[in-house]
Scaffold this active site. Structure first.
Site, mmCIF file in Angstrom:
data_model
loop_
_atom_site.group_PDB
_atom_site.id
_atom_site.type_symbol
_atom_site.label_atom_id
_atom_site.label_comp_id
_atom_site.label_asym_id
_atom_site.label_seq_id
_atom_site.Cartn_x
_atom_site.Cartn_y
_atom_site.Cartn_z
ATOM 1 N N GLY A 104 38.524 28.599 35.175
ATOM 2 C CA GLY A 104 37.989 29.403 36.660
ATOM 3 C C GLY A 104 36.701 28.722 36.615
ATOM 4 O O GLY A 104 35.683 28.745 37.161
ATOM 5 N N ASN A 110 34.904 40.604 39.982
ATOM 6 C CA ASN A 110 35.776 41.413 39.152
ATOM 7 C C ASN A 110 35.975 42.529 39.148
ATOM 8 O O ASN A 110 36.351 42.764 38.464
ATOM 9 C CB ASN A 110 36.018 40.059 38.551
ATOM 10 C CG ASN A 110 34.984 40.062 37.204
ATOM 11 O OD1 ASN A 110 34.050 39.372 38.945
ATOM 12 N ND2 ASN A 110 34.530 40.086 36.919
ATOM 13 N N GLN A 144 39.266 36.061 42.156
ATOM 14 C CA GLN A 144 39.902 37.247 42.262
ATOM 15 C C GLN A 144 40.019 37.077 42.896
ATOM 16 O O GLN A 144 41.462 38.357 43.319
ATOM 17 C CB GLN A 144 39.056 38.536 41.853
ATOM 18 C CG GLN A 144 37.946 38.869 40.388
ATOM 19 C CD GLN A 144 39.336 38.933 39.308
ATOM 20 O OE1 GLN A 144 40.159 39.431 40.016
ATOM 21 N NE2 GLN A 144 39.379 38.881 38.310
ATOM 22 N N SER A 190 41.357 30.003 39.823
ATOM 23 C CA SER A 190 42.118 29.915 38.581
ATOM 24 C C SER A 190 43.389 30.511 38.761
ATOM 25 O O SER A 190 43.854 31.531 39.137
ATOM 26 C CB SER A 190 40.900 31.101 37.609
ATOM 27 O OG SER A 190 42.039 31.412 36.153
ATOM 28 N N HIS A 203 45.669 31.488 36.654
ATOM 29 C CA HIS A 203 45.823 33.008 35.838
ATOM 30 C C HIS A 203 46.191 34.449 36.522
ATOM 31 O O HIS A 203 46.434 35.116 36.494
ATOM 32 C CB HIS A 203 45.845 33.129 34.406
ATOM 33 C CG HIS A 203 43.898 33.077 33.579
ATOM 34 N ND1 HIS A 203 43.918 34.551 33.332
ATOM 35 C CD2 HIS A 203 43.246 33.095 34.055
ATOM 36 C CE1 HIS A 203 42.717 34.906 33.865
ATOM 37 N NE2 HIS A 203 42.324 33.675 33.535
ATOM 38 N N THR A 247 42.770 13.664 30.496
ATOM 39 C CA THR A 247 43.821 13.628 31.177
ATOM 40 C C THR A 247 44.581 14.721 31.357
ATOM 41 O O THR A 247 44.364 16.028 30.869
ATOM 42 C CB THR A 247 44.806 13.288 29.638
ATOM 43 O OG1 THR A 247 44.632 12.353 29.067
ATOM 44 C CG2 THR A 247 46.470 12.708 30.111
ATOM 45 N N CYS A 253 35.815 40.383 30.148
ATOM 46 C CA CYS A 253 34.812 38.767 29.295
ATOM 47 C C CYS A 253 34.218 40.002 29.312
ATOM 48 O O CYS A 253 33.118 40.328 27.796
ATOM 49 C CB CYS A 253 34.464 38.595 30.470
ATOM 50 S SG CYS A 253 35.329 37.993 31.155
HETATM 51 N N1 PLP Z 1 35.017 34.410 38.072
HETATM 52 C C1 PLP Z 1 35.849 35.507 38.741
HETATM 53 C C2 PLP Z 1 35.353 36.913 39.372
HETATM 54 C C3 PLP Z 1 36.850 35.987 37.151
HETATM 55 O O1 PLP Z 1 37.279 37.164 37.250
HETATM 56 C C4 PLP Z 1 36.987 35.084 36.209
HETATM 57 C C5 PLP Z 1 37.751 35.532 34.914
HETATM 58 O O2 PLP Z 1 37.487 36.886 34.657
HETATM 59 C C6 PLP Z 1 36.418 33.992 35.605
HETATM 60 C C7 PLP Z 1 35.700 33.417 36.566
HETATM 61 C C8 PLP Z 1 37.052 33.256 34.835
HETATM 62 O O3 PLP Z 1 38.098 32.469 35.158
HETATM 63 P P1 PLP Z 1 38.955 32.009 33.692
HETATM 64 O O4 PLP Z 1 39.145 32.900 33.119
HETATM 65 O O5 PLP Z 1 39.921 30.560 34.322
HETATM 66 O O6 PLP Z 1 37.937 30.916 33.266
#
Ligand code: PLP
Length: 389
Positions: free
Chosen positions: A73, A156, A184, A204, A206, A242, A330
């Site tokens: 993401g 988030n 999110q 993203s 995950h 790739t 984060c």
């Molecule tokens: N944007 C938001 C709102 C997120 O919550 C996150 C991850 O917590 C990201 C971007 C970043 O995603 P990634 O962990 O895949 O880099």
């Protein structure tokens, strides 16, 4: 995390769905080809890549040619923002960018660097006390030299949803590209890019029961974008390197599964979310819900608690067998109050006691009830003694 810990941190990441793992396995082993290779093994890898692209396009309601695969993401946000900013400046001398102060660092740090290193003029939109951006505020700040507007779909840390179709319409009326970070939102919210009206959208895998390390940027046809990672001609020249075929296959499977069951899953998690919010507000004194009371992610409950240190609370809950978080993952380990909470006008001493509880599609009401009991007991202990929790 002990084995039997109850996972209430789905905004940080989600477990990979077993069906997704199964879909990926062949592309880690016998089907290991490079999708750019001419031979049959390469052709099979390329076919899997293009099938995944079509599937993702179906999930988003766009054309396969509008899907760009990335590594996460954060990379999708970087490509959208840097790519549109540089293209806007090159093609029409545009150097103004509008964003919001409660974006994820993948957006905030990116616009900051465009400001400090590259001379872009970054303007932060106001947000209300719930973190909502108003479409009228966007419309009032657009200029002919605006290169891009970037406003997140779902926050988030506080779960607040923005009125994306209305913000997109304001941008479209002036012909300004609009990007949304939908990382999110993907698991439980509407994601049709035509209904949303967005030009650029980041995802993203995950966060929706797919693997880590793979993402998507939707780029509407005709939206000018410069690549930020250059090299080979993969992804129509927008992202050299790739492609990670197994993870991309897994991501497409995960999004298709999420799209099949969106309404059912959203109803399940929102009942649990409301049980958490109601339980916390009823049973714990000096606590505030953060984010919007109703326009919020269906699986997201977030609070600030007075006289509680978030780190201490998370450790106590972990010992009791509950994995939660404080604000964004984060920020884990950093003791300063979250910038997002401060931007909402929450006092620093409250913001230091933030708690985020995010449920998933397999969370049960029994787990939620046990969590509420443990939370009440932990808060009482941290606040010192037998008084109110
Ligand atoms: N944007 C938001 C709102 C997120 O919550 C996150 C991850 O917590 C990201 C971007 C970043 O995603 P990634 O962990 O895949 O880099």
């Amino acid at each position: 995390m002990n084995a039997e810990s109850t996972y209430l941190d789905h905004a940080a990441t989600t477990p990979v769905d077993p069906e997704v793992i199964q879909a990926m396995v062949p592309y880690f082993s016998e089907e290991f080809g490079n999708p750019s290779s001419i031979h049959q093994r390469g052709q099979r890898a390329n076919a899997a890549l293009e099938t995944a692209r079509t599937s993702l396009a179906d999930s988003l309601g766009c054309r396969p040619s509008e899907i760009v695969f990335t590594s996460c993401g954060s990379e999708s946000n970087n490509l959208a923002i840097r790519g549109a900013a540089i293209a806007g400046r090159q093609r029409r001398g545009a150097s103004h960018i509008l964003s919001s102060p409660v974006e994820h660092p993948a957006v905030l740090e990116t616009v900051k660097r465009l400001d400090q290193g590259l001379g872009f003029d970054i303007e932060m939109l106001p947000v209300d006390k719930y973190g909502v951006v108003s479409p009228a505020d966007v419309a009032a700040r657009l200029r002919p030299e605006t290169a891009l507007v970037s406003v997140m779909y779902a926050n988030n840390e506080i779960g607040t949803l923005n009125p994306i179709p209305e913000i997109a319409a304001a941008c479209r009326a002036q012909g300004i590209p609009f990007h949304t970070d939908a990382v999110q939102a993907a698991a439980f919210m509407a994601l049709n890019v035509s209904s949303l009206g967005v030009d650029l959208l980041s995802l993203s895998a995950h966060k929706f029961y797919g693997p880590k390390g793979v993402g998507v940027l939707f780029v509407r046809e005709g939206i000018p974008l410069e690549p930020i990672q250059t090299g080979g001609s993969q992804e129509a020249g927008l992202r050299a390197g790739t492609q990670n075929v197994p993870l991309i296959v897994g991501m497409a499977t995960a999004l298709a599964l999420a799209r099949q069951d969106t309404a059912h899953n959203a109803a399940h998690v929102s009942a649990l979310r409301d049980r958490i919010i109601g339980g916390v507000l009823d049973r714990i004194a000096d606590v505030q819900l953060t984010g919007h009371p109703t326009a919020r992610l269906p699986n997201h409950a977030s609070f600030v608690l007075q006289d509680v240190d978030a780190g201490q609370l998370l450790a106590a809950l972990d010992l009791e067998g509950f994995a939660c978080s404080s604000g964004s993952a984060c920020h884990a380990g950093i003791t300063e109050p979250s910038q997002t909470l401060l931007a909402l006008g929450i006092p620093a001493e409250w913001a230091l006691g933030s708690l985020r509880v995010t449920v998933g599609k397999t969370t049960t009401s029994d787990e939620v009830d046990r969590f509420l009991n443990s939370l009440e007991a932990s808060v009482r202990r941290i606040r010192g003694g037998s008084g109110s929790a």
